[in-house]
Design a protein around this motif. Structure first.
Motif, short mmCIF file in Angstrom:
data_model
loop_
_atom_site.label_atom_id
_atom_site.label_comp_id
_atom_site.label_asym_id
_atom_site.label_seq_id
_atom_site.Cartn_x
_atom_site.Cartn_y
_atom_site.Cartn_z
N LEU A 163 0.83 -1.21 0.00
CA LEU A 163 0.00 0.00 0.00
C LEU A 163 0.86 1.26 0.00
N VAL A 164 1.94 1.23 0.77
CA VAL A 164 2.85 2.39 0.83
C VAL A 164 3.48 2.63 -0.54
N LYS A 165 3.87 1.53 -1.22
CA LYS A 165 4.42 1.65 -2.57
C LYS A 165 3.38 2.21 -3.53
N GLU A 166 2.14 1.69 -3.44
CA GLU A 166 1.07 2.16 -4.32
C GLU A 166 0.71 3.63 -4.05
N ALA A 167 0.93 4.07 -2.82
CA ALA A 167 0.65 5.48 -2.49
C ALA A 167 1.67 6.43 -3.10
N GLY A 168 2.79 5.86 -3.59
CA GLY A 168 3.76 6.69 -4.29
C GLY A 168 5.13 6.77 -3.66
#
Length: 304
Positions: A163-168
């Motif tokens: 999720l942290v990666k997907e958040a940018g």
């Protein structure tokens, strides 16, 4: 439900956000004690049913989010309808669901104030978000990226890291301890981060002081106890350690935060992440999940 007063709005609620402060307030362990009878919930989203004659920022039929009602009020968002002051209500774009709208409020305003108001993050800086997989952390990642920062985030579970990666986030790591501090430096060309957003200061502040860059800023957003630190590090780094509590903001600052968040929503740079949703009759389970940290992202309750 009564007719709204001149500055109030009646909203049919479809979703409500659950914050740690809601749980603490409901158990009587929060600094602010509510007036009884009391309905929990500071954040929510729904459709405007009626407006008072002096309300101009929303109209009947608007899809809206309710942003961080004053804590301790008798009427909260874990309900099918709510009457509240119009100044706490703002339209949400069509691409934002009611569940996402309920994930704004306290998390979005906290993240925005931490990154923009307290840390004053600038384009080109490196921001280390220590505990980035929660509701506030994920939005802090998105806001820092919107400002042009390089973001390093941490999480404990693989699902949270995703999720942290997907958040940018540019780099995602395990939570940093003293023995793993080099991971942050290696991810940033050997340099410490310019800004650290800290969600568990009682465990991490000493480590943060060791890795922060000279003249850096540490913003403490969360804390659950005491810690021993060496102030010499603050002297050597000439860094700032800044506290932050959302409910310290003035009415004027609150409006500035809402409008800042709204701009990022419109530009699609801010997309709240809903970790899990519960039906209203299982609100107790939602409260338990928040305190136990069972879900990444925001926990919401579906109220209709």
């Amino acid at each position: 439900m009564h007719t709204p007063a001149e500055n109030e709005v009646l909203i049919n609620l479809y979703a409500a956000g659950v914050n740690p402060s809601d749980v603490y307030t409901s158990t009587g362990t929060y600094a602010i004690k509510p007036n009884l009878p009391y309905t929990p919930g500071l954040d929510g989203a729904g459709i405007v049913e009626k407006i008072g004659e002096h309300v101009t920022n929303v109209k009947v039929g608007d899809r809206v989010f309710i942003a961080s009602l004053p804590n301790g009020k008798a009427t909260g968002t874990l309900a099918q309808q709510i009457v509240c002051e119009g100044r706490f209500v703002h339209p949400i774009p069509q691409h934002i669901s009611f569940e996402q709208g309920a994930a704004l409020g306290v998390p979005a305003l906290t993240a925005y104030r931490a990154v923009v108001g307290r840390a004053n993050v600038q384009s080109g800086q490196t921001v280390f978000i220590h505990g980035a997989s929660g509701a506030v952390g994920l939005q802090a990642v998105q806001i820092a990226k919107a400002l042009g920062a390089k973001v390093i985030g941490t999480a404990s579970r693989d699902s949270g890291k995703q999720l942290v990666k997907e958040a940018g986030a540019d780099v995602v790591l395990d939570h940093i301890k003293e023995e793993t501090m080099n991971a942050v430096l290696e991810a940033n060309d050997g340099k410490g981060p310019d800004v650290i957003i800290e969600f568990l200061a009682n465990e991490n502040l000493q480590t943060d002081l060791q890795i922060i860059a000279k003249h850096g800023v540490i913003v403490i957003v969360g804390n659950r106890g005491e810690i021993e630190i060496n102030p010499r590090l603050i002297m050597q780094k000439e860094c700032d350690v800044r506290g932050m509590v959302l409910f310290n903001v003035s009415a004027k600052e609150h409006q500035e935060l809402i409008h800042g968040v709204a701009k990022l929503l419109e530009s699609e740079q801010l997309k709240p992440v809903v970790g899990y949703s519960y039906p209203l009759e299982q609100a107790g389970k939602a409260f338990d999940a928040v305190i136990k940290g069972e879900h990444n992202g925001k926990v919401v309750v579906i109220t209709q």
